[in-house]
Write a protein that holds these residues in place. Structure first.
Motif, PDB file in Angstrom:
ATOM      1  N   ALA A   9       0.833  -1.208   0.000  1.00 11.94           N
ATOM      2  CA  ALA A   9       0.000   0.000   0.000  1.00 11.94           C
ATOM      3  C   ALA A   9       0.865   1.254   0.000  1.00 11.94           C
ATOM      4  N   ASN A  13       0.641   4.085  -2.909  1.00  7.54           N
ATOM      5  CA  ASN A  13       0.285   5.463  -2.557  1.00  7.54           C
ATOM      6  C   ASN A  13       1.468   6.421  -2.658  1.00  7.54           C
ATOM      7  N   HIS A  14       2.570   5.950  -3.246  1.00  2.47           N
ATOM      8  CA  HIS A  14       3.759   6.771  -3.495  1.00  2.47           C
ATOM      9  C   HIS A  14       4.364   7.344  -2.220  1.00  2.47           C
TER      10      HIS A  14
END
Length: 80
Positions: A9, A13-14
């Motif tokens: 995740a 989500n960078h």
């Protein structure tokens, strides 16, 4: 498993880049974990876990699996 999902995740989500992920992981650790996943899958698929569960306790099962794990790590040239 939860840690793996959280890490995935974070990448999606960078929060971290794939380069940061690769630099933060030891290659030997990755190989050992991947090998243990395969060993676990093989033990489960062959029905060995059912046999062990029926005959011995969880503690005894761990005591049986630890030497196998250490041997696999040694054969792969990984530290125990």
């Amino acid at each position: 498993m939860a840690a793996l999902l959280a890490a995935f995740a974070m990448v999606l989500n960078h929060v971290v880049t794939m380069g940061q992920v690769h630099r933060s992981m030891a290659g030997q650790t990755l190989i050992l974990v991947a090998g243990m996943i395969q060993l676990s899958a093989a033990i489960t698929k062959t029905g060995t876990t059912k046999m062990l569960r029926q005959r011995i306790s969880n503690t005894a099962t761990v005591l049986i699996i630890i030497p196998i794990t250490l041997t696999v790590a040694a054969e792969a040239g990984l530290p125990p």
